[in-house]
Design a protein around this motif. Structure first.
Motif, PDB file in Angstrom:
ATOM      1  N   LEU A 171       0.848  -1.192   0.000  1.00  0.00           N
ATOM      2  CA  LEU A 171       0.000   0.000   0.000  1.00  0.00           C
ATOM      3  C   LEU A 171       0.883   1.241   0.000  1.00  0.00           C
ATOM      4  O   LEU A 171       1.892   1.296   0.703  1.00  0.00           O
ATOM      5  CB  LEU A 171      -0.923  -0.005   1.219  1.00  0.00           C
ATOM      6  CG  LEU A 171      -1.881  -1.197   1.328  1.00  0.00           C
ATOM      7  CD1 LEU A 171      -2.720  -1.115   2.598  1.00  0.00           C
ATOM      8  CD2 LEU A 171      -2.786  -1.281   0.105  1.00  0.00           C
ATOM      9  N   LEU A 172       0.495   2.226  -0.799  1.00  0.00           N
ATOM     10  CA  LEU A 172       1.263   3.463  -0.899  1.00  0.00           C
ATOM     11  C   LEU A 172       0.864   4.410   0.226  1.00  0.00           C
ATOM     12  O   LEU A 172      -0.313   4.741   0.388  1.00  0.00           O
ATOM     13  CB  LEU A 172       1.025   4.123  -2.257  1.00  0.00           C
ATOM     14  CG  LEU A 172       1.819   5.399  -2.543  1.00  0.00           C
ATOM     15  CD1 LEU A 172       3.321   5.126  -2.497  1.00  0.00           C
ATOM     16  CD2 LEU A 172       1.421   5.997  -3.884  1.00  0.00           C
ATOM     17  N   THR A 173       1.846   4.832   1.020  1.00  0.00           N
ATOM     18  CA  THR A 173       1.617   5.758   2.121  1.00  0.00           C
ATOM     19  C   THR A 173       2.636   6.891   2.039  1.00  0.00           C
ATOM     20  O   THR A 173       3.447   6.950   1.112  1.00  0.00           O
ATOM     21  CB  THR A 173       1.761   5.049   3.482  1.00  0.00           C
ATOM     22  OG1 THR A 173       3.149   4.737   3.701  1.00  0.00           O
ATOM     23  CG2 THR A 173       0.952   3.759   3.534  1.00  0.00           C
ATOM     24  N   SER A 174       2.613   7.762   3.031  1.00  0.00           N
ATOM     25  CA  SER A 174       3.595   8.845   3.080  1.00  0.00           C
ATOM     26  C   SER A 174       5.007   8.308   3.299  1.00  0.00           C
ATOM     27  O   SER A 174       5.988   9.032   3.114  1.00  0.00           O
ATOM     28  CB  SER A 174       3.233   9.833   4.188  1.00  0.00           C
ATOM     29  OG  SER A 174       3.143   9.168   5.437  1.00  0.00           O
ATOM     30  N   TYR A 175       5.128   7.047   3.700  1.00  0.00           N
ATOM     31  CA  TYR A 175       6.432   6.404   3.866  1.00  0.00           C
ATOM     32  C   TYR A 175       6.837   5.621   2.614  1.00  0.00           C
ATOM     33  O   TYR A 175       7.833   4.910   2.624  1.00  0.00           O
ATOM     34  CB  TYR A 175       6.407   5.443   5.064  1.00  0.00           C
ATOM     35  CG  TYR A 175       6.177   6.134   6.386  1.00  0.00           C
ATOM     36  CD1 TYR A 175       7.176   6.903   6.972  1.00  0.00           C
ATOM     37  CD2 TYR A 175       4.963   6.017   7.052  1.00  0.00           C
ATOM     38  CE1 TYR A 175       6.974   7.537   8.185  1.00  0.00           C
ATOM     39  CE2 TYR A 175       4.752   6.645   8.266  1.00  0.00           C
ATOM     40  CZ  TYR A 175       5.758   7.399   8.830  1.00  0.00           C
ATOM     41  OH  TYR A 175       5.554   8.033  10.029  1.00  0.00           O
ATOM     42  N   GLY A 176       6.076   5.743   1.550  1.00  0.00           N
ATOM     43  CA  GLY A 176       6.334   4.983   0.335  1.00  0.00           C
ATOM     44  C   GLY A 176       5.482   3.725   0.296  1.00  0.00           C
ATOM     45  O   GLY A 176       4.495   3.596   1.022  1.00  0.00           O
ATOM     46  N   TRP A 177       5.878   2.786  -0.573  1.00  0.00           N
ATOM     47  CA  TRP A 177       5.146   1.523  -0.683  1.00  0.00           C
ATOM     48  C   TRP A 177       5.487   0.634   0.507  1.00  0.00           C
ATOM     49  O   TRP A 177       6.657   0.375   0.778  1.00  0.00           O
ATOM     50  CB  TRP A 177       5.495   0.804  -1.978  1.00  0.00           C
ATOM     51  CG  TRP A 177       4.901   1.438  -3.194  1.00  0.00           C
ATOM     52  CD1 TRP A 177       5.514   2.303  -4.054  1.00  0.00           C
ATOM     53  CD2 TRP A 177       3.556   1.281  -3.668  1.00  0.00           C
ATOM     54  NE1 TRP A 177       4.643   2.691  -5.036  1.00  0.00           N
ATOM     55  CE2 TRP A 177       3.421   2.073  -4.834  1.00  0.00           C
ATOM     56  CE3 TRP A 177       2.447   0.549  -3.234  1.00  0.00           C
ATOM     57  CZ2 TRP A 177       2.242   2.142  -5.556  1.00  0.00           C
ATOM     58  CZ3 TRP A 177       1.269   0.625  -3.944  1.00  0.00           C
ATOM     59  CH2 TRP A 177       1.174   1.409  -5.088  1.00  0.00           C
ATOM     60  N   VAL A 178       4.453   0.176   1.213  1.00  0.00           N
ATOM     61  CA  VAL A 178       4.638  -0.593   2.443  1.00  0.00           C
ATOM     62  C   VAL A 178       4.008  -1.970   2.286  1.00  0.00           C
ATOM     63  O   VAL A 178       2.836  -2.090   1.895  1.00  0.00           O
ATOM     64  CB  VAL A 178       4.002   0.136   3.644  1.00  0.00           C
ATOM     65  CG1 VAL A 178       4.118  -0.708   4.903  1.00  0.00           C
ATOM     66  CG2 VAL A 178       4.652   1.496   3.857  1.00  0.00           C
ATOM     67  N   GLU A 179       4.778  -3.020   2.588  1.00  0.00           N
ATOM     68  CA  GLU A 179       4.248  -4.377   2.566  1.00  0.00           C
ATOM     69  C   GLU A 179       3.264  -4.548   3.720  1.00  0.00           C
ATOM     70  O   GLU A 179       3.622  -4.369   4.885  1.00  0.00           O
ATOM     71  CB  GLU A 179       5.387  -5.384   2.708  1.00  0.00           C
ATOM     72  CG  GLU A 179       4.921  -6.808   2.886  1.00  0.00           C
ATOM     73  CD  GLU A 179       5.971  -7.728   3.488  1.00  0.00           C
ATOM     74  OE1 GLU A 179       5.601  -8.826   3.932  1.00  0.00           O
ATOM     75  OE2 GLU A 179       7.157  -7.328   3.531  1.00  0.00           O
ATOM     76  N   SER A 312      -2.165   2.386   7.055  1.00  0.00           N
ATOM     77  CA  SER A 312      -2.319   2.742   5.642  1.00  0.00           C
ATOM     78  C   SER A 312      -3.759   3.130   5.341  1.00  0.00           C
ATOM     79  O   SER A 312      -4.013   4.091   4.594  1.00  0.00           O
ATOM     80  CB  SER A 312      -1.897   1.572   4.755  1.00  0.00           C
ATOM     81  OG  SER A 312      -0.560   1.193   5.023  1.00  0.00           O
ATOM     82  N   LEU A 313      -4.704   2.404   5.926  1.00  0.00           N
ATOM     83  CA  LEU A 313      -6.119   2.709   5.714  1.00  0.00           C
ATOM     84  C   LEU A 313      -6.449   4.112   6.192  1.00  0.00           C
ATOM     85  O   LEU A 313      -7.119   4.880   5.488  1.00  0.00           O
ATOM     86  CB  LEU A 313      -6.979   1.677   6.447  1.00  0.00           C
ATOM     87  CG  LEU A 313      -8.485   1.939   6.463  1.00  0.00           C
ATOM     88  CD1 LEU A 313      -9.048   1.899   5.053  1.00  0.00           C
ATOM     89  CD2 LEU A 313      -9.199   0.937   7.356  1.00  0.00           C
ATOM     90  N   VAL A 314      -5.978   4.483   7.380  1.00  0.00           N
ATOM     91  CA  VAL A 314      -6.267   5.815   7.923  1.00  0.00           C
ATOM     92  C   VAL A 314      -5.705   6.898   6.997  1.00  0.00           C
ATOM     93  O   VAL A 314      -6.347   7.925   6.756  1.00  0.00           O
ATOM     94  CB  VAL A 314      -5.706   5.952   9.353  1.00  0.00           C
ATOM     95  CG1 VAL A 314      -5.812   7.387   9.831  1.00  0.00           C
ATOM     96  CG2 VAL A 314      -6.462   5.037  10.306  1.00  0.00           C
ATOM     97  N   GLU A 315      -4.513   6.665   6.466  1.00  0.00           N
ATOM     98  CA  GLU A 315      -3.954   7.633   5.517  1.00  0.00           C
ATOM     99  C   GLU A 315      -4.820   7.741   4.268  1.00  0.00           C
ATOM    100  O   GLU A 315      -5.072   8.827   3.756  1.00  0.00           O
ATOM    101  CB  GLU A 315      -2.529   7.233   5.113  1.00  0.00           C
ATOM    102  CG  GLU A 315      -1.456   7.826   5.994  1.00  0.00           C
ATOM    103  CD  GLU A 315      -0.118   7.952   5.258  1.00  0.00           C
ATOM    104  OE1 GLU A 315      -0.098   7.918   4.012  1.00  0.00           O
ATOM    105  OE2 GLU A 315       0.900   8.080   5.956  1.00  0.00           O
ATOM    106  N   HIS A 316      -5.288   6.600   3.766  1.00  0.00           N
ATOM    107  CA  HIS A 316      -6.049   6.589   2.516  1.00  0.00           C
ATOM    108  C   HIS A 316      -7.410   7.254   2.643  1.00  0.00           C
ATOM    109  O   HIS A 316      -7.902   7.845   1.675  1.00  0.00           O
ATOM    110  CB  HIS A 316      -6.241   5.151   2.037  1.00  0.00           C
ATOM    111  CG  HIS A 316      -4.991   4.535   1.487  1.00  0.00           C
ATOM    112  ND1 HIS A 316      -4.992   3.345   0.791  1.00  0.00           N
ATOM    113  CD2 HIS A 316      -3.689   4.929   1.531  1.00  0.00           C
ATOM    114  CE1 HIS A 316      -3.747   3.042   0.436  1.00  0.00           C
ATOM    115  NE2 HIS A 316      -2.949   3.981   0.885  1.00  0.00           N
TER     116      HIS A 316
END
Length: 455
Positions: A171-179, A312-316
């Motif tokens: 998932l793409l987040t502010s930290y980049g792509w995260v497994e 990641s969900l909260v960011e999205h």
């Protein structure tokens, strides 16, 4: 395993598990029994795991203690790892980042149906493909932004040596792509290793539809002569003899008939070579009939990192009202929102309070979480602060509600409202909370609330 110290002095070493999966492998025979010896079957577990993270950081991204949810789906390797329900998901389209693309130094994803990915060999088998599709559907239901989801195939140098194929849902987040989810074909490695260490066979036994006739070279030892001849070395020599492959046995059978003796390698006995004569050992070709098939299942494992998915969900799903960045919104879908409904009485009049509390009791009886906000703040402010908490639905009790028992139902994201009877509003909330309907479905069948509102 992550080593730690136990007790006040720290003199006793302890080890914390790096995953929850191993408990399912250790209890495999019991799980198979619970499933009435039928294959394939799956088990699942959720619990805390631990890793020796050198520098914990980035919130829930890198931590030493985290929550994992893992599924172990046991399959018959001879069945091609097909899945009986693959047809249900074969048209689900995934964004796939293959190993070949990564080797070219690129990160371009290819959108492809999982059916095509499996048939082309990009994804190793149907069961692995089935779970990749289900992972995507699960993340979509949670509210994950589908444009920020991709499945990355493991490179050969990062994949476990026993894995046939492995993909990560990133998932793409502010930290980049995260497994956030890993899905691997772990072959038969885990069950094989546990069985070897414990001496307990972790296998499936099935009655064959037709008996299997096998021609093989079998070894007969004359134990009366064998024991006195080798004495304390007897077990080692016997183990070496039994370990001979069919090809070796065939060769040695010819040597026995020709020379009357053979020489085999037995490490640790004498000079490592042991001579066996024809009167001690006989190698004969016989036909063996098998009515029972015995095999070690392979396993497909989806593994979910709950903390990373949540972050990641909260960011999205976080966004601000257009033109007003101070009005933040968390767009949790109704099925996963912590609180489903905000109940707002228009007035502090006791009659309104009675009406709202009755409505709340009805929702609680259906298992729908709700809260009442009867503070003196304006309705707009009450809705706004609950939008920030992710509450997807709002019900207002106004003066019209006292007259005819109707209520307004508000959608958090669009701020649109409908008005209907108490029964119809409760039914709409139930279907939205269960995910059987979306707001557009409710808006089509219930009349829009057109009175000017303060929001």
């Amino acid at each position: 395993m992550f080593q730690t110290s136990i007790g006040p002095s720290g003199g006793l070493a302890g080890y914390l598990r790096p995953e929850t999966a191993q408990g399912q492998f250790l209890t495999f025979q019991k799980l198979l029994e619970f499933n009435q010896q039928a294959m394939p079957f799956a088990s699942a577990s959720i619990g805390k795991s631990f890793r020796n993270e050198i520098s914990p950081r980035s919130g829930l991204m890198r931590v030493r203690e985290f929550l994992m949810a893992e599924i172990e789906h046991f399959v018959d390797p001879e069945g091609g790892k097909s899945h009986p329900r693959f047809v249900e998901v074969k048209d689900v389209e995934l964004a796939l980042l293959s190993r070949e693309v990564q080797l070219g130094g690129k990160t371009d994803v290819e959108k492809m149906s999982i059916g095509k990915a499996v048939s082309s060999g990009l994804v190793d088998n149907e069961t692995l493909g089935y779970f990749l599709a289900r992972i995507q559907l699960f993340l979509k239901r949670l509210g994950v932004d589908q444009s920020k989801l991709r499945f990355r195939q493991h490179m050969a140098n990062e994949m476990a040596h026993y894995a046939a194929d492995c993909w990560d849902a990133e998932l793409l987040t502010s930290y980049g792509w995260v497994e956030c989810v890993g899905c691997a074909d772990r072959s038969a490695y885990d069950l094989t290793v546990h069985a070897k260490r414990t001496g307990v066979p972790l296998v499936v036994r099935e009655t064959r539809n037709e008996p299997l006739r096998i021609e093989e070279w079998q070894i007969d030892l004359d134990k009366k002569k064998f024991g006195p001849r080798f004495k304390k070395d007897g077990k080692a020599v016997e183990a070496a003899v039994e370990a001979l492959t069919q090809e070796q046995r065939e060769i040695f059978a010819g040597e026995l008939n020709k020379d009357g003796r053979i020489v085999i390698d037995v490490p640790g006995v004498g000079n490592g070579k042991v001579e066996l004569e024809k009167d001690i050992l006989e190698i004969v070709k016989r036909t063996r009939v098998e009515n029972i098939r015995e095999y070690t299942p392979n396993v497909i494992e989806p593994s979910f990192g709950i903390g990373r998915i949540l972050y990641s969900l909260v960011e999205h799903i976080y966004w601000s009202r257009p033109g007003d960045e101070a009005r933040g919104v968390l767009s949790f879908p109704p099925p996963v929102a912590p609180t489903k409904v905000l109940l707002v009485p228009l007035s502090t009049n006791p009659e309104f309070s009675k009406l709202v509390r009755r409505f709340s009791h009805k929702l609680r009886a259906l298992g729908i979480s709700n809260r009442i906000d009867d503070t003196s703040a304006s309705i707009g402010k009450r809705y706004a602060r609950n939008d920030e908490l992710g509450t997807p639905l709002g019900v207002t009790a106004d003066f019209q509600s006292l007259k005819d028992g109707s209520f307004t139902l508000r959608d958090r994201d669009t701020m649109k409202q409908v008005r209907a009877s108490e029964e119809e509003i409760v039914a709409a909330i139930k279907s939205l909370s269960e995910g059987t309907e979306i707001w557009e479905d409710v808006a089509k069948r219930l009349p829009e609330f057109t009175e000017q509102q303060v929001d």
